[in-house]
Motif scaffolding. Structure first.
Motif, PDB file in Angstrom:
ATOM      1  N   GLU A   1      51.999   1.880  68.592  1.00  0.00           N
ATOM      2  CA  GLU A   1      53.029   2.798  69.117  1.00  0.00           C
ATOM      3  C   GLU A   1      51.771   3.554  69.209  1.00  0.00           C
ATOM      4  O   GLU A   1      51.915   4.236  69.838  1.00  0.00           O
ATOM      5  CB  GLU A   1      53.721   3.944  67.817  1.00  0.00           C
ATOM      6  CG  GLU A   1      54.075   4.297  67.904  1.00  0.00           C
ATOM      7  CD  GLU A   1      55.438   5.061  67.315  1.00  0.00           C
ATOM      8  OE1 GLU A   1      55.871   6.541  67.289  1.00  0.00           O
ATOM      9  OE2 GLU A   1      56.100   4.181  66.261  1.00  0.00           O
ATOM     10  N   HIS A   2      51.041   4.442  68.262  1.00  0.00           N
ATOM     11  CA  HIS A   2      49.523   5.108  67.857  1.00  0.00           C
ATOM     12  C   HIS A   2      48.697   5.298  69.340  1.00  0.00           C
ATOM     13  O   HIS A   2      48.509   6.131  70.190  1.00  0.00           O
ATOM     14  CB  HIS A   2      48.480   4.897  67.120  1.00  0.00           C
ATOM     15  CG  HIS A   2      47.288   6.098  67.068  1.00  0.00           C
ATOM     16  ND1 HIS A   2      47.819   6.822  66.719  1.00  0.00           N
ATOM     17  CD2 HIS A   2      46.096   5.485  66.800  1.00  0.00           C
ATOM     18  CE1 HIS A   2      46.482   7.745  66.797  1.00  0.00           C
ATOM     19  NE2 HIS A   2      45.608   7.120  66.380  1.00  0.00           N
TER      20      HIS A   2
ATOM     21  N   LYS B   1      52.433   0.321  64.245  1.00  0.00           N
ATOM     22  CA  LYS B   1      52.350   1.826  64.095  1.00  0.00           C
ATOM     23  C   LYS B   1      50.779   1.564  65.088  1.00  0.00           C
ATOM     24  O   LYS B   1      51.111   2.633  65.617  1.00  0.00           O
ATOM     25  CB  LYS B   1      51.603   1.989  62.231  1.00  0.00           C
ATOM     26  CG  LYS B   1      53.020   2.721  61.747  1.00  0.00           C
ATOM     27  CD  LYS B   1      53.218   2.843  60.531  1.00  0.00           C
ATOM     28  CE  LYS B   1      54.029   3.002  59.567  1.00  0.00           C
ATOM     29  NZ  LYS B   1      53.286   3.271  57.867  1.00  0.00           N
ATOM     30  N   MET B   2      50.265   0.926  64.999  1.00  0.00           N
ATOM     31  CA  MET B   2      49.098   0.927  65.427  1.00  0.00           C
ATOM     32  C   MET B   2      49.072   0.896  67.228  1.00  0.00           C
ATOM     33  O   MET B   2      48.613   1.514  67.741  1.00  0.00           O
ATOM     34  CB  MET B   2      47.913  -0.398  65.220  1.00  0.00           C
ATOM     35  CG  MET B   2      46.753  -0.684  66.002  1.00  0.00           C
ATOM     36  SD  MET B   2      45.128  -1.761  64.837  1.00  0.00           S
ATOM     37  CE  MET B   2      46.960  -3.672  65.577  1.00  0.00           C
TER      38      MET B   2
ATOM     39  N   ASP C   1      54.567  -3.854  60.180  1.00  0.00           N
ATOM     40  CA  ASP C   1      54.929  -2.640  60.593  1.00  0.00           C
ATOM     41  C   ASP C   1      53.239  -2.132  60.298  1.00  0.00           C
ATOM     42  O   ASP C   1      53.319  -0.777  61.664  1.00  0.00           O
ATOM     43  CB  ASP C   1      55.239  -2.437  58.830  1.00  0.00           C
ATOM     44  CG  ASP C   1      56.683  -2.071  58.683  1.00  0.00           C
ATOM     45  OD1 ASP C   1      57.303  -2.509  59.743  1.00  0.00           O
ATOM     46  OD2 ASP C   1      57.283  -2.208  57.530  1.00  0.00           O
ATOM     47  N   GLN C   2      52.194  -2.109  60.507  1.00  0.00           N
ATOM     48  CA  GLN C   2      50.748  -1.576  60.557  1.00  0.00           C
ATOM     49  C   GLN C   2      50.738  -1.927  62.401  1.00  0.00           C
ATOM     50  O   GLN C   2      50.195  -1.126  62.503  1.00  0.00           O
ATOM     51  CB  GLN C   2      49.725  -2.787  60.117  1.00  0.00           C
ATOM     52  CG  GLN C   2      49.831  -2.546  58.684  1.00  0.00           C
ATOM     53  CD  GLN C   2      48.819  -2.858  57.284  1.00  0.00           C
ATOM     54  OE1 GLN C   2      48.992  -4.673  58.182  1.00  0.00           O
ATOM     55  NE2 GLN C   2      48.017  -2.460  56.624  1.00  0.00           N
TER      56      GLN C   2
ATOM     57  N   SER D   1      57.618  -3.962  70.037  1.00  0.00           N
ATOM     58  CA  SER D   1      57.689  -3.218  69.984  1.00  0.00           C
ATOM     59  C   SER D   1      58.408  -2.956  71.826  1.00  0.00           C
ATOM     60  O   SER D   1      57.920  -3.643  72.647  1.00  0.00           O
ATOM     61  CB  SER D   1      56.143  -2.530  70.268  1.00  0.00           C
ATOM     62  OG  SER D   1      56.160  -0.710  71.008  1.00  0.00           O
TER      63      SER D   1
END
Length: 267
Positions: free
Chosen positions: A242-243, A239-240, A235-236, A199
């Protein structure tokens, strides 16, 4: 960071660090005078305050490597979490034996089984006036052997350390000039090939509450084996990540510290 999490997430974190993890081993290379030491210390203190009935696993700063003797001396005198081994060159972490500034004598660098590894590879080839030099925009694309290509040289060493020892989590930092000719994408590509889900974030220190106008690129990665162990897809995780990062940014963006209170405060 903790205030940006939900109470259930904080409980899950303290439960893991008290019941499932035996220790948290971390190491660093050119980290900015052992910045993780200060962060981890405060994080552990606050976690313990919020969960007084839990006994957190011990923090274990294992190894560090800086680029100057002055930084090493500062770490030895001021840093709250002293690494067991300290070296003057990040490439020492790749050698079978190297001189240890902390314990004296030539020793085998202990960098195996790290939970977390942080490195700030050189930015000299891509920051400030260096950006205007011929070839600077291709410093990572080159083989890194030229004298002006410190960024390529130290990045390659960092990737070799990561490939060799496979820390569970990594965080690498550099300047925005690394975006010349898409070199930051090349960094991401090499780190992914090393086995990490990556990321990338542009982080402005003002938005993290610091009285400093400093924009930097941060590369965060988690080893694919860790994702498999937790049955989590790339992907999970992305997303985590980024959240969580977006919540941290949103929480801190209106809480910029004043310079005098930051420098002259109690801590």
């Amino acid at each position: 960071f903790l205030d940006s999490l939900e109470p259930a997430e904080v409980c899950a974190l303290t439960r893991y660090l008290s019941q499932e993890a035996d220790s948290l081993r971390w190491g660093s290379s050119c980290s900015g005078t052992e910045s993780p030491g200060w962060v981890f210390r405060d994080l552990w203190i606050e976690l313990q305050r919020r969960a007084p009935d839990q006994t957190l696993c011990p923090l274990m700063p294992v190894v560090c490597a800086e680029a100057s003797i002055d930084k090493c001396n500062f770490i030895r005198k001021a840093c709250p979490a002293q690494a067991e081994q300290m070296y003057l060159d990040m490439k020492d972490l790749l050698r079978r034996r190297a001189y240890c500034l902390k314990r004296g004598g030539r020793r085998v660098p202990d960098i195996s089984n790290l939970h977390f590894f942080l490195a700030g590879f050189s930015c000299k080839s891509v920051s400030g006036l260096a950006c205007s030099k011929e070839g600077a925009g291709q410093c990572l694309i080159s083989d890194g052997n030229a004298a002006d290509f410190q960024t390529a040289d130290t990045f390659s060493a960092t990737v070799r350390i990561i490939k060799l020892h496979k820390p569970k989590l990594i965080a690498l930092e550099n300047v925005l000039g690394l975006r010349q000719q898409g070199q930051h994408l090349l960094c991401m590509q090499r780190l992914r090939k090393a086995g990490y889900a990556m990321s990338l974030w542009e982080v402005h220190t003002i938005r993290l509450g610091l009285p400093q106008d400093r924009k930097r690129l941060w590369f965060f990665g988690i080893h694919e084996d860790v994702l498999k162990a937790f049955n989590c897809s790339k992907d999970q995780w992305l997303k985590m990540a980024e959240h969580i990062m977006s919540r941290i940014m949103k929480y801190k963006q209106h809480q910029v510290a004043k310079l005098d209170s930051f420098l002259l405060g109690e801590d």
